[in-house]
Design a protein around this motif. Structure first.
Motif, PDB file in Angstrom:
ATOM      1  N   THR A 244      63.258 -21.595  54.889  1.00 37.32           N
ATOM      2  CA  THR A 244      64.566 -22.224  54.682  1.00 37.32           C
ATOM      3  C   THR A 244      64.534 -23.677  55.111  1.00 37.32           C
ATOM      4  N   ALA A 245      63.901 -23.939  56.248  1.00 38.13           N
ATOM      5  CA  ALA A 245      63.792 -25.311  56.727  1.00 38.13           C
ATOM      6  C   ALA A 245      63.013 -26.176  55.741  1.00 38.13           C
ATOM      7  N   PHE A 246      61.931 -25.620  55.177  1.00 42.18           N
ATOM      8  CA  PHE A 246      61.148 -26.376  54.193  1.00 42.18           C
ATOM      9  C   PHE A 246      62.003 -26.716  52.980  1.00 42.18           C
ATOM     10  N   ALA A 247      62.738 -25.733  52.476  1.00 46.64           N
ATOM     11  CA  ALA A 247      63.572 -25.954  51.297  1.00 46.64           C
ATOM     12  C   ALA A 247      64.673 -26.972  51.575  1.00 46.64           C
ATOM     13  N   GLU A 248      65.135 -27.018  52.826  1.00 47.00           N
ATOM     14  CA  GLU A 248      66.216 -27.931  53.198  1.00 47.00           C
ATOM     15  C   GLU A 248      65.701 -29.277  53.693  1.00 47.00           C
ATOM     16  N   GLY A 249      64.389 -29.441  53.765  1.00 50.00           N
ATOM     17  CA  GLY A 249      63.815 -30.711  54.168  1.00 50.00           C
ATOM     18  C   GLY A 249      63.993 -31.031  55.632  1.00 50.00           C
ATOM     19  N   ARG A 250      63.947 -30.006  56.483  1.00 56.25           N
ATOM     20  CA  ARG A 250      64.084 -30.226  57.929  1.00 56.25           C
ATOM     21  C   ARG A 250      62.986 -29.480  58.676  1.00 56.25           C
ATOM     22  N   GLN A 251      62.863 -29.761  59.980  1.00 53.73           N
ATOM     23  CA  GLN A 251      61.915 -29.046  60.816  1.00 53.73           C
ATOM     24  C   GLN A 251      62.474 -27.675  61.189  1.00 53.73           C
ATOM     25  N   PRO A 252      61.649 -26.632  61.197  1.00 51.20           N
ATOM     26  CA  PRO A 252      62.149 -25.316  61.597  1.00 51.20           C
ATOM     27  C   PRO A 252      62.502 -25.289  63.079  1.00 51.20           C
ATOM     28  N   ASP A 253      63.471 -24.479  63.422  1.00 51.02           N
ATOM     29  CA  ASP A 253      63.893 -24.299  64.816  1.00 51.02           C
ATOM     30  C   ASP A 253      63.732 -22.818  65.158  1.00 51.02           C
ATOM     31  N   PHE A 254      62.718 -22.523  65.958  1.00 49.32           N
ATOM     32  CA  PHE A 254      62.422 -21.128  66.311  1.00 49.32           C
ATOM     33  C   PHE A 254      63.052 -20.713  67.643  1.00 49.32           C
ATOM     34  N   THR A 255      63.846 -21.588  68.240  1.00 48.52           N
ATOM     35  CA  THR A 255      64.327 -21.303  69.585  1.00 48.52           C
ATOM     36  C   THR A 255      65.422 -20.254  69.618  1.00 48.52           C
ATOM     37  N   ASP A 256      66.128 -20.026  68.499  1.00 44.51           N
ATOM     38  CA  ASP A 256      67.237 -19.061  68.492  1.00 44.51           C
ATOM     39  C   ASP A 256      66.874 -17.758  67.791  1.00 44.51           C
ATOM     40  N   LEU A 257      65.597 -17.498  67.635  1.00 43.53           N
ATOM     41  CA  LEU A 257      65.181 -16.245  66.998  1.00 43.53           C
ATOM     42  C   LEU A 257      65.436 -15.064  67.929  1.00 43.53           C
ATOM     43  N   PRO A 258      65.500 -13.861  67.371  1.00 42.53           N
ATOM     44  CA  PRO A 258      65.676 -12.678  68.232  1.00 42.53           C
ATOM     45  C   PRO A 258      64.539 -12.561  69.239  1.00 42.53           C
ATOM     46  N   PRO A 259      64.738 -11.876  70.359  1.00 41.84           N
ATOM     47  CA  PRO A 259      63.673 -11.695  71.343  1.00 41.84           C
ATOM     48  C   PRO A 259      62.412 -11.121  70.715  1.00 41.84           C
ATOM     49  N   GLY A 260      61.272 -11.665  71.107  1.00 35.33           N
ATOM     50  CA  GLY A 260      60.012 -11.207  70.558  1.00 35.33           C
ATOM     51  C   GLY A 260      59.548 -11.939  69.321  1.00 35.33           C
ATOM     52  N   TRP A 261      60.423 -12.750  68.731  1.00 34.63           N
ATOM     53  CA  TRP A 261      60.054 -13.522  67.547  1.00 34.63           C
ATOM     54  C   TRP A 261      59.813 -14.990  67.906  1.00 34.63           C
TER      55      TRP A 261
END
Length: 261
Positions: A244-261
């Motif tokens: 989604t971040a790639f399609a939107e032209g932004r950096q991905p943000d993995f900090t709010d993923l569910p625990p373990g991800w």
């Protein structure tokens, strides 16, 4: 046309030709390269294959826009060979494979070097294995072949960090054999390919078979492990955020993923 094919001196040069997409592999290009390798393997006039890219990239890896469609659309029409079929063709390719990395190489544009018999790289090129930045697992038996090629720690950095590897680093760790100035890359790679192609094909095939046969079972097992991990992660929270971040032209943000991800 996504792949150019040229023959000279028993060397078949295959040039990835999606320059407008940085030679990213869509299903069409996976199929075209797999078919070209199968054809070259069966062609008694071809002794060596030389693989390179058109434009400023060797290959930007899998086409992420198409990858997003595959991840979200169960009715997406896949190719005849696709990524697995290309890997099958690389594993089974019986003749010398020479790779000339002319520009940036991501994903399969880097991991394909695990199947090269000789690798040449432009001094201005660079490589990246972006698996953790895409929330997925390694591919192309790189979890086995890269540690064999470069040692565990260099392989771990490449596969875990998703950071760029400059040409000098790739050469120092043993991932590529020779560095060349950009203007000398193809001439140097072709010169070495022609030397190989001047030898008997039967002998070239025998030498390659004796070098690769001991590793075939391990490569198959590594691909199976990687595929299982990839299936588990593909479409998961981290992967969807990355796409989604790639399609939107932004950096991905993995900090709010569910625990373990």
């Amino acid at each position: 046309m996504v792949l150019r094919v040229e023959d000279a001196n028993r060397v078949r040069t295959l040039t990835l030709a999606r320059a407008e997409a940085l030679n990213a592999f869509n299903e069409e290009l996976y199929d075209a390269l797999a078919d070209a390798l199968l054809d070259a393997a069966a062609d008694s006039s071809v002794a060596v294959v030389l693989l390179t890219g058109e434009g400023r990239a060797f290959s930007a890896g899998t086409d992420l826009l198409e990858m997003q469609q595959i991840a979200t659309n169960p009715d997406f029409q896949r190719g005849k060979h696709g990524f697995p079929g290309l890997l099958d063709a690389l594993v089974d390719f019986p003749k010398p494979l020479v790779v000339a990395v002319n520009g940036l190489g991501l994903g399969i544009g880097a991991t394909i070097l695990g199947f090269a018999d000789l690798s040449f790289m432009s001094t201005t090129a660079k490589l990246k294995c972006p698996f953790t930045s895409l929330g997925v697992a390694p591919e192309a038996a790189s979890s086995l072949l890269f540690p064999q090629l470069v040692g565990r720690q260099d392989a771990a950095w490449m596969l875990l960090s998703a950071e760029w590897i400059q040409a000098e680093e790739a050469h120092a760790m043993g991932l590529v054999w020779k560095l060349c100035a950009p203007e000398d890359l193809m001439a140097t790679a072709r010169r070495h390919a022609v030397v190989l192609a001047s030898r008997p094909i039967s002998s070239l095939v025998a030498v390659k078979r004796t070098m690769t046969e001991p590793h075939r079972a391990a490569i198959a097992a590594a691909r199976e492990r990687e595929n299982a991990a990839f299936v588990e992660l593909m479409g998961g929270p981290a992967n969807l955020e990355a796409l989604t971040a790639f399609a939107e032209g932004r950096q991905p943000d993995f900090t709010d993923l569910p625990p373990g991800w």
